[in-house]
Design an enzyme around this catalytic site. Structure first.
Site, PDB file in Angstrom:
ATOM      1  N   LYS A 272       1.042  -1.235  -0.012  1.00 52.46           N
ATOM      2  CA  LYS A 272       0.033   0.097   0.095  1.00 52.46           C
ATOM      3  C   LYS A 272       0.957   1.080   0.105  1.00 52.46           C
ATOM      4  O   LYS A 272       1.691   1.524  -0.666  1.00 52.46           O
ATOM      5  CB  LYS A 272      -0.952   0.076   1.174  1.00 52.46           C
ATOM      6  CG  LYS A 272      -1.907  -1.257   1.055  1.00 52.46           C
ATOM      7  CD  LYS A 272      -2.813  -1.476   2.286  1.00 52.46           C
ATOM      8  CE  LYS A 272      -1.905  -2.533   3.061  1.00 52.46           C
ATOM      9  NZ  LYS A 272      -2.798  -3.125   4.196  1.00 52.46           N
TER      10      LYS A 272
ATOM     11  N   ASP B 276      -4.820  -8.240   9.384  1.00 59.16           N
ATOM     12  CA  ASP B 276      -6.374  -7.878   9.471  1.00 59.16           C
ATOM     13  C   ASP B 276      -7.326  -8.962   8.841  1.00 59.16           C
ATOM     14  O   ASP B 276      -8.536  -9.183   9.560  1.00 59.16           O
ATOM     15  CB  ASP B 276      -6.667  -6.703   8.749  1.00 59.16           C
ATOM     16  CG  ASP B 276      -5.929  -6.509   7.230  1.00 59.16           C
ATOM     17  OD1 ASP B 276      -5.560  -7.447   6.966  1.00 59.16           O
ATOM     18  OD2 ASP B 276      -6.329  -5.698   6.540  1.00 59.16           O
TER      19      ASP B 276
END
Ligand code: BGC
Length: 435
Positions: free
Chosen positions: A157, A193
């Site tokens: 990211k 996550d």
């Protein structure tokens, strides 16, 4: 550009983004072989990382602190597990992550995290002198040898902080907490996550066996039978057996991590807007959009976001007034109705491909453990793309129907919010109990 030529250009474009049923089957086959290679420790675009996390019983109890690092915000949460599959987020605080935190040094990033935790703990009534266990949801590829430590393989990211890759992130956190004088916390668990999302749902739903994130980034994890039911973090964002368009290649080449996270760059929220921008810029160049008048927004990398695409996709008004409003914000004052219709089509092509590729990857994960789809499965899914992008989940469901026929009904895609909070608490509870 003449009408015929424009139609021709558009047809070609649509074809290049199309994922046919046969294409999905091919992707699923390649996905299976990459999963197998990854599990066997062979070279593969899928890392298949062991997480040392297993199925929760639902009876886990107590108060825990959870950290969530990996998206646009950093969050600290206080979570109460009540047993019987029930849990509640008692308190949560969001801290905005700035470029200065994520793109400078590990020291700056973990210092910021530790200070945020210190602020949060000042308001947490945990009882004087009591130690609290903390679950750290860290949404990047990490090599784990135990549930409470892990080495960052590489950032994904927009994260770039130097001095973190190759280091144990729990040690980095512990050191930073020590420097801030926070001593009443034990970092008991480190988790992805996707793992938090899976575990949070599995705590209350026995049929839940896959966790998926479709947000800024994308990834999934599942319970692997050949590893005694351990959760495997697939890191599916890095899957690379996919047919790319010239726009995908250009995006990848200009990105901070060329050659990596190829599926993520076709699917996740960080990149869809940029893909749309690249397509539009090309259409302008070909004089098929805005009569070839260059709009500055199409000349600036990442100036068009997935959030704007989402608003254009949601616009069902006859005159496309919502689309006009988005364009106006972006500095495009005059857009002809056919320009707006074309932009809407571009957004649709890109998001449809993203939904079909992610549904195919999900199907491949499900059929790894249940090839005949003979059981019911719940996939716990979180992330802004899945939650908010118009018709994204419906398009995923369509794709599952094409792949599985009637049996697609056996798949429940459950939006699971706060997995990274509740899930982190559950994993910390299990880890703390076995200390
Ligand atoms: C990371 C994964 C994470 C996903 C969703 C990806 O970029 O590599 O670890 O699960 O984003 O946050």
């Amino acid at each position: 550009m003449s009408k015929n030529k424009k139609e021709d250009t558009l047809k070609k474009l649509e074809k290049s983004f199309d994922v046919t049923a046969a294409g999905m089957r091919r992707i699923a086959r390649d996905f299976h072989s990459e999963m197998e290679r990854g599990l066997a420790g062979k070279k593969s675009s899928l890392k298949m990382i062991p997480t040392y996390v297993r199925r929760p019983t639902g009876a886990e109890k107590g108060t825990y602190i959870a950290l969530d690092l990996g998206g646009t915000n950093f969050r600290v949460l206080q979570v109460e597990l009540k047993g019987g599959g029930r849990s509640a987020v008692v308190r949560a605080e969001k801290f905005a992550l700035r470029k200065a935190h994520i793109a400078t040094t590990a020291g700056a990033l973990f210092g910021f995290i530790a200070r945020s935790i210190k602020d949060f703990m000042a308001g947490a009534r945990l009882g004087a002198g009591k130690r609290a266990h903390l679950g750290f949801t860290f949404s990047f590829p990490v090599k784990q040898a135990a549930v409470d430590s892990g080495i960052l393989i590489r950032w994904t990211k927009a994260f770039r902080a130097k001095g973190a890759e190759g280091r144990d992130v729990v040690a980095l956190l512990d050191d930073a907490l020590g420097r801030e004088g926070v001593t009443a916390l034990t970092v008991s668990a480190l988790l992805n996550d996707t793992v938090g999302t899976l575990v949070a749902k599995a705590y209350e739903d026995r049929r839940c066996d896959v966790g998926v994130i479709l947000g800024t980034g994308t990834n999934a994890c599942y319970y692997e039978p050949s590893r005694d039911g351990m959760v495997i973090n697939i890191e599916w964002g890095n899957f690379n057996k996919l047919k790319l368009t010239p726009y995908d290649r250009a995006l990848d080449k200009a990105s901070g991590n060329p050659g990596q996270q190829i599926l993520e760059k076709m699917v996740s929220g960080m990149y869809l807007g940029e893909l749309a921008r690249l397509v539009c810029a090309d259409l302008v160049k070909k004089k098929a959009l805005f009569a070839g008048r260059p709009a500055p927004v199409f000349g600036r990398a990442y100036a068009f976001g997935t959030e704007q695409m989402s608003r254009i996709a949601a616009d069902r008004s006859k005159g496309l007034s919502g689309t006009a409003a988005v364009l106006k914000e972006l500095g495009v004052r005059k857009a002809a109705p056919e320009d707006m219709a074309l932009m809407k089509k571009v957004c649709d092509m890109i998001s449809t491909r993203a939904a079909r590729v992610s549904a195919t990857a999900l199907a491949a994960v499900l059929t790894r453990t249940d090839p005949a789809m003979s059981r019911a499965h719940t996939a716990a899914i979180d992330g802004s793309l899945f939650e908010k992008y118009p018709r994204f989940s419906a398009k995923m469901k369509d794709a599952l129907r094409e792949l599985f026929g009637q049996k697609a009904r056996r798949v429940t895609m459950a939006l699971t919010k706060d997995g990274s909070g509740k899930g982190a608490a559950i994993v910390a509870a299990v880890a703390a109990a076995s200390r």
